[in-house]
Enzyme design. Structure first.
Site, PDB file in Angstrom:
ATOM      1  N   TRP A 197      63.555  47.583  60.431  1.00  0.00           N
ATOM      2  CA  TRP A 197      63.664  46.274  59.792  1.00  0.00           C
ATOM      3  C   TRP A 197      64.811  46.179  58.795  1.00  0.00           C
ATOM      4  O   TRP A 197      65.030  45.115  58.207  1.00  0.00           O
ATOM      5  CB  TRP A 197      62.336  45.930  59.117  1.00  0.00           C
ATOM      6  CG  TRP A 197      61.221  45.883  60.111  1.00  0.00           C
ATOM      7  CD1 TRP A 197      60.287  46.847  60.345  1.00  0.00           C
ATOM      8  CD2 TRP A 197      60.967  44.845  61.057  1.00  0.00           C
ATOM      9  NE1 TRP A 197      59.456  46.477  61.371  1.00  0.00           N
ATOM     10  CE2 TRP A 197      59.853  45.244  61.839  1.00  0.00           C
ATOM     11  CE3 TRP A 197      61.568  43.606  61.333  1.00  0.00           C
ATOM     12  CZ2 TRP A 197      59.336  44.447  62.849  1.00  0.00           C
ATOM     13  CZ3 TRP A 197      61.058  42.828  62.339  1.00  0.00           C
ATOM     14  CH2 TRP A 197      59.948  43.249  63.092  1.00  0.00           C
ATOM     15  N   GLY A 256      70.953  44.958  56.177  1.00  0.00           N
ATOM     16  CA  GLY A 256      72.331  44.916  55.686  1.00  0.00           C
ATOM     17  C   GLY A 256      73.266  45.945  56.260  1.00  0.00           C
ATOM     18  O   GLY A 256      74.317  45.609  56.815  1.00  0.00           O
ATOM     19  N   ARG A 297      70.312  46.131  42.147  1.00  0.00           N
ATOM     20  CA  ARG A 297      69.119  45.432  42.635  1.00  0.00           C
ATOM     21  C   ARG A 297      68.060  45.225  41.565  1.00  0.00           C
ATOM     22  O   ARG A 297      67.447  44.162  41.495  1.00  0.00           O
ATOM     23  CB  ARG A 297      68.494  46.197  43.807  1.00  0.00           C
ATOM     24  CG  ARG A 297      69.207  45.988  45.116  1.00  0.00           C
ATOM     25  CD  ARG A 297      68.495  46.715  46.238  1.00  0.00           C
ATOM     26  NE  ARG A 297      69.198  46.517  47.496  1.00  0.00           N
ATOM     27  CZ  ARG A 297      68.860  47.110  48.635  1.00  0.00           C
ATOM     28  NH1 ARG A 297      67.819  47.931  48.660  1.00  0.00           N
ATOM     29  NH2 ARG A 297      69.533  46.880  49.742  1.00  0.00           N
TER      30      ARG A 297
END
Length: 370
Positions: free
Chosen positions: A31, A34, A276
């Site tokens: 999954w 990027g 992040r």
């Protein structure tokens, strides 16, 4: 897991590759959207290391950083760009001249990310799993759920033990049959535990079973509180959270509130391209301050046709829920994404238990912080 299996198999070892899934590509890695770190044309280990230390708030441990920055690009070439066909030869995106297309992602000082559209994990998994399964020294077994590590005790020193295999349940169709596999070494590569959280980008199977097996066997663990939250997952009440890759922000996507106000640079000079954890916190702070369920990610200023070609997976999913990524700001919330803590290992994968190694998300080398 497949990478470890291929390396061991090439070294002449016989490998049993076990997965509880009925189809071996059903895993967390599938999954990933990027991309994967490689190297820019003007790159150097110290340049990547500086990004890692910055993103890790200065807590990343030097041996792990050195291993990744010096050995990482070569391992990508060996395992994922192997035109000889022993390992995987992933068809990463290339430019018109046939050169690998590299993109920018948050916390990187230059474009060094290999990708295949917005489904890089799918491309990698669909090539490395068959490569492992085809190796004559690898036996792939699906539908096998590991439950606990098998331990052997020293007869003279009963307190000393080593891992000697794994206890499993084999899916027999009409039930489960207990089967124990014995081996001089076991590698746990069972992924993370993101689905323990309300909001997660992980599939439901990411529940930390491998970590639990290691803890029950007495293996040392580290930094279990270190959980990375991805800043942007698509927020639709009643639907599972869907990852909106960091590459969107690398291509210029802007974080906005419901009024359209861009707020990222109020929190960090790098704005949407801050690390992040910083971006996730800024979104959470705005949600709390405004009493909002979500914020919005807007890339409508980019060409719509280009967006749909560059991010076809996101476009298909979003359009199925009534969004047009070329014109609509997308509602987003942070979600658990990657477990930085795990079973304590060195850069060689060895754990505190003889006979047990760990690799990938279930392990903790200190790369993300000590």
């Amino acid at each position: 897991g497949c990478a470890a299996a291929l390396v061991a198999a090439e070294a002449g070892l016989k490998v049993a590759l076990l997965t509880s899934a009925k189809v071996a590509t059903q895993c967390n890695s599938y999954w990933a959207q990027g991309g994967i770190i490689y190297k820019a044309n003007d790159d150097a280990p110290h340049l990547l290391a500086s990004d890692i230390y910055r993103a890790g708030a200065g807590l990343s441990e030097a041996p792990a950083v050195d291993a990744l920055t010096h050995r990482g690009p070569g391992l990508v070439e060996d395992l994922l760009l192997d035109a000889a066909g022993v390992n995987a030869n992933v068809p990463f995106d290339r430019d018109a001249a046939g050169n690998l297309s590299l993109c920018l992602e948050a916390s990187h000082n230059r474009a060094r990310i290999l990708h295949w559209k917005d489904a890089t994990g799918k491309a990698i998994t669909e090539h490395i799993v068959p490569a492992a399964a085809a190796h004559p020294n690898v036996t792939l077994k699906t539908g096998v759920t590991a439950t606990d590590l098998a331990l052997a005790h020293d007869t003279e020193n009963p307190q000393d033990q080593r891992v000697a295999g794994v206890h499993t349940l084999l899916d027999a169709g009409d039930g489960h049959e207990p089967v124990t596999y014995t081996a001089p070494h076991v590698v746990l590569a069972t992924g993370g535990a993101g689905s323990l959280y309300e909001h997660t980008s992980n599939p439901s199977a990411a529940r930390g079973e491998g970590l639990g097996m290691a803890i029950r066997a007495g293996a040392e663990t580290k930094n279990l509180e270190y959980f990375q939250f991805h800043p942007t997952t698509l927020y639709v009440p009643g639907e599972a959270r869907f990852l909106l890759t960091e590459a969107l922000r690398g291509e210029g996507a802007i974080l906005r509130d419901a009024s359209g106000r861009a707020f990222a640079r109020d929190y960090h000079e790098d704005g949407e391209l801050a690390p992040r954890d910083v971006v996730a916190r800024m979104i959470t702070a705005e949600m709390a301050a405004q009493g909002a369920d979500c914020m919005y990610l807007d890339i409508s200023h980019r060409d719509s046709a280009w967006l749909k070609e560059r991010f076809p997976t996101i476009d298909a999913h979003a359009s199925g829920l009534g969004f047009d990524i070329g014109s609509d700001p997308l509602p987003v919330v942070p979600a658990s994404h990657y477990h930085c803590g795990g079973i304590t290992t060195g850069v060689d994968g060895k754990t505190s238990l003889p006979g047990l190694l760990a690799a990938g998300e279930v392990s903790c080398t200190g790369l993300h912080g000590g």
